[in-house]
Design a protein around this motif. Structure first.
Motif, PDB file in Angstrom:
ATOM      1  N   THR A 133       0.814  -1.203   0.052  1.00  0.00           N
ATOM      2  CA  THR A 133      -0.279  -0.011  -0.131  1.00  0.00           C
ATOM      3  C   THR A 133       0.836   1.200   0.080  1.00  0.00           C
ATOM      4  O   THR A 133       2.145   1.077   0.256  1.00  0.00           O
ATOM      5  CB  THR A 133      -0.888   0.145   1.067  1.00  0.00           C
ATOM      6  N   ALA A 134       0.176   2.435  -0.181  1.00  0.00           N
ATOM      7  CA  ALA A 134       1.066   3.685  -0.312  1.00  0.00           C
ATOM      8  C   ALA A 134       1.658   3.872   1.122  1.00  0.00           C
ATOM      9  O   ALA A 134       2.939   4.298   1.229  1.00  0.00           O
ATOM     10  CB  ALA A 134      -0.038   4.864  -0.646  1.00  0.00           C
ATOM     11  N   ASP A 135       1.154   3.380   2.179  1.00  0.00           N
ATOM     12  CA  ASP A 135       1.662   3.568   3.579  1.00  0.00           C
ATOM     13  C   ASP A 135       2.789   2.967   3.811  1.00  0.00           C
ATOM     14  O   ASP A 135       3.776   3.222   4.352  1.00  0.00           O
ATOM     15  CB  ASP A 135       0.684   3.529   4.554  1.00  0.00           C
ATOM     16  N   GLU A 136       2.781   1.712   3.428  1.00  0.00           N
ATOM     17  CA  GLU A 136       3.856   0.772   3.590  1.00  0.00           C
ATOM     18  C   GLU A 136       4.936   0.909   2.662  1.00  0.00           C
ATOM     19  O   GLU A 136       6.102   0.864   2.941  1.00  0.00           O
ATOM     20  CB  GLU A 136       3.303  -0.621   3.019  1.00  0.00           C
ATOM     21  N   ARG A 137       4.693   1.421   1.559  1.00  0.00           N
ATOM     22  CA  ARG A 137       5.792   2.280   0.624  1.00  0.00           C
ATOM     23  C   ARG A 137       6.729   3.152   1.517  1.00  0.00           C
ATOM     24  O   ARG A 137       7.748   3.424   1.162  1.00  0.00           O
ATOM     25  CB  ARG A 137       5.286   2.513  -0.869  1.00  0.00           C
ATOM     26  N   ALA A 138       5.907   4.225   1.769  1.00  0.00           N
ATOM     27  CA  ALA A 138       6.369   5.267   2.591  1.00  0.00           C
ATOM     28  C   ALA A 138       7.244   4.979   3.658  1.00  0.00           C
ATOM     29  O   ALA A 138       8.260   5.269   3.936  1.00  0.00           O
ATOM     30  CB  ALA A 138       5.245   6.455   2.919  1.00  0.00           C
ATOM     31  N   ARG A 139       6.864   3.871   4.283  1.00  0.00           N
ATOM     32  CA  ARG A 139       7.599   3.339   5.460  1.00  0.00           C
ATOM     33  C   ARG A 139       8.889   2.679   5.302  1.00  0.00           C
ATOM     34  O   ARG A 139       9.959   3.137   5.573  1.00  0.00           O
ATOM     35  CB  ARG A 139       6.776   2.570   6.403  1.00  0.00           C
ATOM     36  N   ALA A 140       8.641   2.062   4.114  1.00  0.00           N
ATOM     37  CA  ALA A 140       9.850   1.200   3.469  1.00  0.00           C
ATOM     38  C   ALA A 140      10.858   2.432   3.011  1.00  0.00           C
ATOM     39  O   ALA A 140      12.174   2.119   3.256  1.00  0.00           O
ATOM     40  CB  ALA A 140       9.494   0.257   2.374  1.00  0.00           C
ATOM     41  N   ALA A 141      10.363   3.301   2.284  1.00  0.00           N
ATOM     42  CA  ALA A 141      11.275   4.447   1.989  1.00  0.00           C
ATOM     43  C   ALA A 141      11.906   5.204   3.051  1.00  0.00           C
ATOM     44  O   ALA A 141      13.201   5.379   2.921  1.00  0.00           O
ATOM     45  CB  ALA A 141      10.670   5.416   0.825  1.00  0.00           C
ATOM     46  N   PHE A 143      12.501   3.989   5.877  1.00  0.00           N
ATOM     47  CA  PHE A 143      13.564   2.808   6.599  1.00  0.00           C
ATOM     48  C   PHE A 143      14.779   2.870   5.747  1.00  0.00           C
ATOM     49  O   PHE A 143      16.109   2.789   6.319  1.00  0.00           O
ATOM     50  CB  PHE A 143      12.751   1.623   6.871  1.00  0.00           C
ATOM     51  N   LEU A 144      14.679   2.788   4.414  1.00  0.00           N
ATOM     52  CA  LEU A 144      15.836   2.722   3.479  1.00  0.00           C
ATOM     53  C   LEU A 144      16.760   3.979   3.518  1.00  0.00           C
ATOM     54  O   LEU A 144      18.059   4.082   3.554  1.00  0.00           O
ATOM     55  CB  LEU A 144      15.452   2.251   2.289  1.00  0.00           C
ATOM     56  N   ASP A 145      15.860   5.033   3.726  1.00  0.00           N
ATOM     57  CA  ASP A 145      16.637   6.291   3.602  1.00  0.00           C
ATOM     58  C   ASP A 145      17.406   6.777   5.029  1.00  0.00           C
ATOM     59  O   ASP A 145      18.466   7.309   4.805  1.00  0.00           O
ATOM     60  CB  ASP A 145      15.890   7.639   3.433  1.00  0.00           C
ATOM     61  N   SER A 146      16.819   6.095   6.028  1.00  0.00           N
ATOM     62  CA  SER A 146      17.560   6.242   7.353  1.00  0.00           C
ATOM     63  C   SER A 146      18.754   5.406   7.604  1.00  0.00           C
ATOM     64  O   SER A 146      19.455   5.698   8.402  1.00  0.00           O
ATOM     65  CB  SER A 146      16.611   6.143   8.522  1.00  0.00           C
ATOM     66  N   GLY A 147      18.792   4.431   6.996  1.00  0.00           N
ATOM     67  CA  GLY A 147      19.748   3.247   7.109  1.00  0.00           C
ATOM     68  C   GLY A 147      21.169   3.678   6.090  1.00  0.00           C
ATOM     69  O   GLY A 147      22.082   3.175   6.439  1.00  0.00           O
ATOM     70  N   SER A 148      21.003   4.544   5.333  1.00  0.00           N
ATOM     71  CA  SER A 148      22.015   4.903   4.239  1.00  0.00           C
ATOM     72  C   SER A 148      22.750   6.206   4.803  1.00  0.00           C
ATOM     73  O   SER A 148      22.509   6.896   5.387  1.00  0.00           O
ATOM     74  CB  SER A 148      21.658   5.057   2.900  1.00  0.00           C
TER      75      SER A 148
END
Length: 148
Positions: A133-141, A143-148
């Motif tokens: 869903t749009a919420d899950e995509r935003a949360r994944a993005a 998460f990935l942005d904060s890890g790099s």
């Protein structure tokens, strides 16, 4: 007092062993005896044939085989004698009959059941997953942005 006198006499009169001495067999009968001893289970050891076992009962059973061969009995009669006396368990390879169907077919049934469970589990894991869903995509993005 009388029993103390009679006991040594009774011991002298008693045979040294309950087992009969082994019969003298021809070479062909020796081969048959060996084949029969390899086809019967030692009731003491249970995971050895009569031929492999050193248990006294196995020796007695081998002597019974030899005695019956000397008496002219067939292999089938000797096997039947032991089956009647000890049941199908005495045979190292039990016969295929209704009483032993589970013994013969059980391992194959368990193997088939295990295969079916494996196939079902693999199909379930490989199933199509619903898109994010749009919420899950935003949360994944995030998460990935904060890890790099």
């Amino acid at each position: 007092m009388l029993s103390l006198v009679l006991l040594p006499a009774a011991l002298l009169a008693a045979p040294a062993s309950n087992a009969a001495p082994p019969a003298v067999l021809s070479a062909e009968q020796e081969q048959r005896a060996d084949k029969l001893a390899h086809g019967l289970r030692c009731l003491v050891c249970q995971n050895q044939t009569l031929a492999e076992s050193n248990a006294p009962l196995a020796q007695d059973m081998r002597n019974l085989i030899r005695g019956q061969l000397a008496d002219g009995k067939t292999d089938a009669q000797i096997m039947r004698f032991f089956e009647d006396r000890y049941g199908d368990f005495v045979r190292y390879d039990p016969p295929f009959k209704p009483v032993t169907w589970l013994l013969w077919l059980g391992p194959f049934a368990l193997l088939a059941l295990g295969f079916l469970v494996l196939v079902r589990t693999l199909k379930r894991r490989a199933g199509v997953r619903a898109p994010l869903t749009a919420d899950e995509r935003a949360r994944a993005a995030r998460f990935l942005d904060s890890g790099s």
